[in-house]
Enzyme design. Sequence first.
Site, PDB file in Angstrom:
ATOM      1  CE  LYS A 203      -9.047   4.430  -1.276  1.00 41.94           C
ATOM      2  NZ  LYS A 203      -9.471   3.426  -0.132  1.00 41.94           N
ATOM      3  CE  LYS A 255      -5.184   5.716   0.284  1.00 43.58           C
ATOM      4  NZ  LYS A 255      -5.513   4.557   1.164  1.00 43.58           N
ATOM      5  CB  SER A 281       1.899   2.025  -1.200  1.00 44.17           C
ATOM      6  OG  SER A 281       0.931   1.856  -2.208  1.00 44.17           O
TER       7      SER A 281
END
Length: 333
Positions: A203, A255, A281
């Site tokens: 991440k 991610k 997003s």
Amino acid sequence: MSTYGSFPGSRPRRLRTTPAMRRMVAETRLHPADLILPAFVREGISEPMPISAMPGVVQHTRDTLRKAAVEAVEAGVSGIMLFGVPADENKDALGTAGTEPDGILQVAIRDVKAEVGDDLVIMSDLCLDEYTDHGHCGVLDAEGRVDNDATLERYAEMAQVQADAGVHVVGPSGMMDGQVGVIRDALDETGHEDVSILAYTAKYSSAFYGPFREAVASSLQGDRKSYQQDPANARESLRELALDLEEGADMVMVKPAGPYLDILYRVAQAVDVPVSAYQISGEYAMIEAAAEKGWVERDRAILETLTGIKRAGADTILTYWATEAATWLRRER
């Protein structure tokens, strides 16, 4: 003028001549079951609240979340990843709303479970950032830094209450060292051996999270560079991967997805567990904004990015277009 035996002797275009031919020889296939829907549920609202930076995405009420879960099942989506958004007055330094049995995320898990049962894999974000008044993913020490080991204790509590609520999969996203092992122990010691862990293995500290902070009403002060990964690093991801697997991760994630397809490919080549990627997003917002301007063909761009993520090695993809894209894919079959 062409003569027999002249070039081109090889004509790859023969396999691109018709839609049926292209479909038959496709090397990568998207399926509705590849998709997981991230969904936000906000405490204390009576109508869904649009997220301005993510057109088409909302903070759900409990009722509209149930409806979204049913629609996902009907479209063939395999899972839903739930994010709780507490009322501002319920945030504090320790994120206690995240471990209360009647906290918004735990209530939402029970709601979705009651609505769709096991027809949808119910996943939960296991992190403190939505619930802390400082917006960080953990407990802060006296100097204002995230205290890794104190945070692990809170994650163990979160795992237990989310499992008690009926979640199938927990997704620890805080990037604390040792988080997977602590959560696995907490689940096993409380009789939740069947609850899986989707490890947020790689991440990255990304600029593309911007719209998400509106989605979860983030109170973040500062940044998360001291615990999320540096975008410049790749080998570090493989180290994180080895640690997560050793600690008991059932599935692993990269991610964001689009800017880190090289990392996704490396991870997918290295493991024999399912690999997820989160189309976040900012990735969503860019396509929606460009499509609104008429600069890209929206539906084609969505499917092209999802295909690229699948081609890079993802077995499952978290995407805000999950239900919509799954509906398209069912029509094509």
